[in-house]
Structures are given as structure tokens and as C-alpha cells.
Design an enzyme around this catalytic site. Structure first.
Site, PDB file in Angstrom:
ATOM      1  N   SER A 150      82.844  73.657  81.477  1.00 11.31           N
ATOM      2  CA  SER A 150      84.417  73.497  81.987  1.00 11.31           C
ATOM      3  C   SER A 150      84.330  74.658  83.281  1.00 11.31           C
ATOM      4  O   SER A 150      83.697  75.608  83.217  1.00 11.31           O
ATOM      5  CB  SER A 150      85.566  73.819  80.960  1.00 11.31           C
ATOM      6  OG  SER A 150      85.258  73.137  79.895  1.00 11.31           O
TER       7      SER A 150
HETATM    8  N1  SAM Z   1      83.001  74.185  75.866  1.00  9.72           N
HETATM    9  C1  SAM Z   1      81.887  73.604  76.575  1.00  9.72           C
HETATM   10  C2  SAM Z   1      81.233  74.481  77.650  1.00  9.72           C
HETATM   11  O1  SAM Z   1      81.603  75.883  77.419  1.00  9.72           O
HETATM   12  O2  SAM Z   1      80.346  74.287  78.272  1.00  9.72           O
HETATM   13  C3  SAM Z   1      82.393  72.565  77.567  1.00  9.72           C
HETATM   14  C4  SAM Z   1      82.724  71.334  76.650  1.00  9.72           C
HETATM   15  S1  SAM Z   1      82.720  69.541  77.584  1.00  9.72           S
HETATM   16  C5  SAM Z   1      83.895  69.710  78.654  1.00  9.72           C
HETATM   17  C6  SAM Z   1      83.034  68.933  76.291  1.00  9.72           C
HETATM   18  C7  SAM Z   1      81.880  68.636  75.041  1.00  9.72           C
HETATM   19  O3  SAM Z   1      82.478  68.039  73.925  1.00  9.72           O
HETATM   20  C8  SAM Z   1      80.846  68.055  75.457  1.00  9.72           C
HETATM   21  O4  SAM Z   1      79.665  68.525  75.275  1.00  9.72           O
HETATM   22  C9  SAM Z   1      80.701  66.419  74.376  1.00  9.72           C
HETATM   23  O5  SAM Z   1      79.540  66.188  74.112  1.00  9.72           O
HETATM   24  C10 SAM Z   1      81.562  67.299  73.194  1.00  9.72           C
HETATM   25  N2  SAM Z   1      82.115  66.560  72.302  1.00  9.72           N
HETATM   26  C11 SAM Z   1      82.944  65.435  72.595  1.00  9.72           C
HETATM   27  N3  SAM Z   1      83.563  64.541  71.418  1.00  9.72           N
HETATM   28  C12 SAM Z   1      82.915  65.708  70.468  1.00  9.72           C
HETATM   29  C13 SAM Z   1      83.029  65.653  69.004  1.00  9.72           C
HETATM   30  N4  SAM Z   1      83.936  64.794  68.597  1.00  9.72           N
HETATM   31  N5  SAM Z   1      82.425  66.508  68.438  1.00  9.72           N
HETATM   32  C14 SAM Z   1      81.602  67.841  69.178  1.00  9.72           C
HETATM   33  N6  SAM Z   1      81.809  67.747  70.113  1.00  9.72           N
HETATM   34  C15 SAM Z   1      82.251  66.626  71.116  1.00  9.72           C
END
Ligand code: SAM
Length: 211
Positions: A52
Site C-alpha cells: 500500500s
Molecule cells: N498490507 C499489505 C502490505 O503492507 O504490503 C498490503 C496488502 S495488499 C493491498 C492486499 C492483500 O490482501 C494482498 O496480499 C491479498 O492477497 C490479500 N488478501 C485478499 N483477500 C484476502 C483474504 N480473504 N485473506 C487474507 N488476505 C487476503
């Protein structure tokens, strides 16, 4: 980055500013994006996912209203950067990721950086992680069609849930505060996140279809 992108845009919480200052963001981005590691935008981390934007990490962390020592659940580990920011303030961070390769990479980086208060779990975090509940704070770093009730149920009394809610193209950062069996929801600001995919999020294929 902290002065121009974060402090200048209204983040005041000293613990948040200090946490972001301490963490080497370049260690969480792929080598081809190193030049942009401290720029004001999300960056690709593979598997169609992103780390992000630094400002958004700070906004979401501040919105959790941590004072230090809390137990926090993150949904969406991604690169592990947000988990590191949380771990600088909270006592314990449980972070969940559905893509096992991302979780493994984040686990390795966080371990190499010496974090002992972060647990990375591969699971569908849209259902939270009841095994460690209740949480003082829950932060969802992917966009949800609505606030999953199951996450609210895993909040401690007085706990805060920060989550982007909207369609798959744009969302509103939303904070829910639990007080006993009541809760109050506030809309904070507009944002754009990759979708939360899972039982209490969007369907895996055909983003935009509600489950
Ligand atoms: N917080 C992260 C960072 O600091 O890099 C950025 C996160 S990215 C915007 C969103 C993440 O949510 C992705 O890695 C995606 O695979 C994960 N994601 C999506 N749906 C999810 C779920 N149901 N459970 C866990 N992770 C999930």
C-alpha cells in the site's frame, strides 16, 4: 517520505510517525521497484497484489487508535510492511494472507528484521482468525463489499475495525468501534484497494460479484 507525504497530509500520531520512520520500506518492495520504494504510491509485489501507499498505511494505523501493547489482527499481509508498522506499536500482531507465497516471503523478511511479535498465517482472513480473538484492533488492507460481521464479533469491547468498504474500483475507509453489543461506524476517506477475496469478501473470479 514522512515529512512530505505523511505528516504534511495530517497524520499527527507520534507513535505512527516514528514507526514509519523506523521501518526500511525498501526491504519490502521487489528489486525492480527499489527506486520507487519511498514514493507516494502503491507498488506491485507480485501475484496481482500491492504494497500500500505509505500515506494510506499511516492513515489506517492512526485510525486504529493504538496506544501500545494491544493485540491486532491484520487481514492481507501482502509484503509484510503494514504488519511491521503495527508491530512497532502493538504488543502482538496476527496477520493473515491468502496467497501462501506472499505470506512465506513476508514471514522471512519480518523474521530477518527481528520481529518476534508478528505471526503470519495463511488463511482466508475475511473470516478473521478466531483462534487468537478477541482483538483490540482489526485492520483489513483489501477492499470489502461490506463489513464482515464475523470480524466485528472478533473485536474486544472497545476495539476498532478499520476496513475499506465499497465496490471493486473504489472504497471508503471505514472505522467501526465496538461497545458491548453496540457498534458505531464512521466513514473516514476515499481509497482504492485490491479486493478482499474470500468467504466474507468477493468471489475469487469475476471481481465485482458479491458472494
Ligand atoms: N498490507 C499489505 C502490505 O503492507 O504490503 C498490503 C496488502 S495488499 C493491498 C492486499 C492483500 O490482501 C494482498 O496480499 C491479498 O492477497 C490479500 N488478501 C485478499 N483477500 C484476502 C483474504 N480473504 N485473506 C487474507 N488476505 C487476503
Amino acid at each position: 517520505m514522512v515529512e512530505h507525504q505523511i505528516k504534511a497530509r495530517g497524520i499527527k500520531n507520534d507513535m505512527v510517525l516514528e514507526a514509519v520512520r523506523r521501518i526500511p520500506r525498501h526491504l519490502f518492495v521487489p528489486s525492480e521497484s527499489l527506486d520507487s520504494a519511498y514514493s507516494d504510491k502503491p507498488l506491485p509485489i507480485g501475484h496481482g497484489q500491492t504494497i500500500s501507499q505509505p500515506y494510506m498505511v499511516a492513515v489506517m494505523t492512526e485510525a486504529l487508535e493504538l496506544e501500545g501493547g494491544e493485540k491486532v489482527l491484520e487481514v492481507g499481509t501482502g509484503s509484510g510492511y503494514q504488519a511491521a508498522v503495527l508491530a512497532e506499536i502493538a504488543g502482538r500482531v496476527v496477520t493473515t494472507e491468502r496467497v501462501s507465497e506472499l505470506a512465506e516471503e513476508a514471514r522471512r523478511k519480518l523474521r530477518d528484521l527481528g520481529y518476534t511479535n508478528i505471526e503470519v498465517i495463511v488463511t482466508d482472513g475475511s473470516a478473521g482468525f478466531p483462534e487468537r480473538a478477541p482483538y483490540d484492533g482489526i485492520i483489513v488492507t483489501a477492499g470489502a463489499p461490506e463489513i464482515p460481521r464475523v470480524l466485528v464479533d472478533q473485536l474486544a469491547d472497545g476495539g476498532r475495525l478499520v476496513i475499506p468498504v465499497g465496490n471493486s474500483y473504489q472504497q471508503t475507509l471505514t472505522r467501526l468501534r465496538r461497545s458491548g453489543e453496540e457498534h458505531v461506524t464512521e466513514r473516514l476517506e476515499g481509497c482504492v484497494f485490491v479486493p478482499l477475496i474470500g468467504e466474507h469478501g468477493w468471489a475469487e473470479h469475476g471481481e465485482g460479484d458479491r458472494r
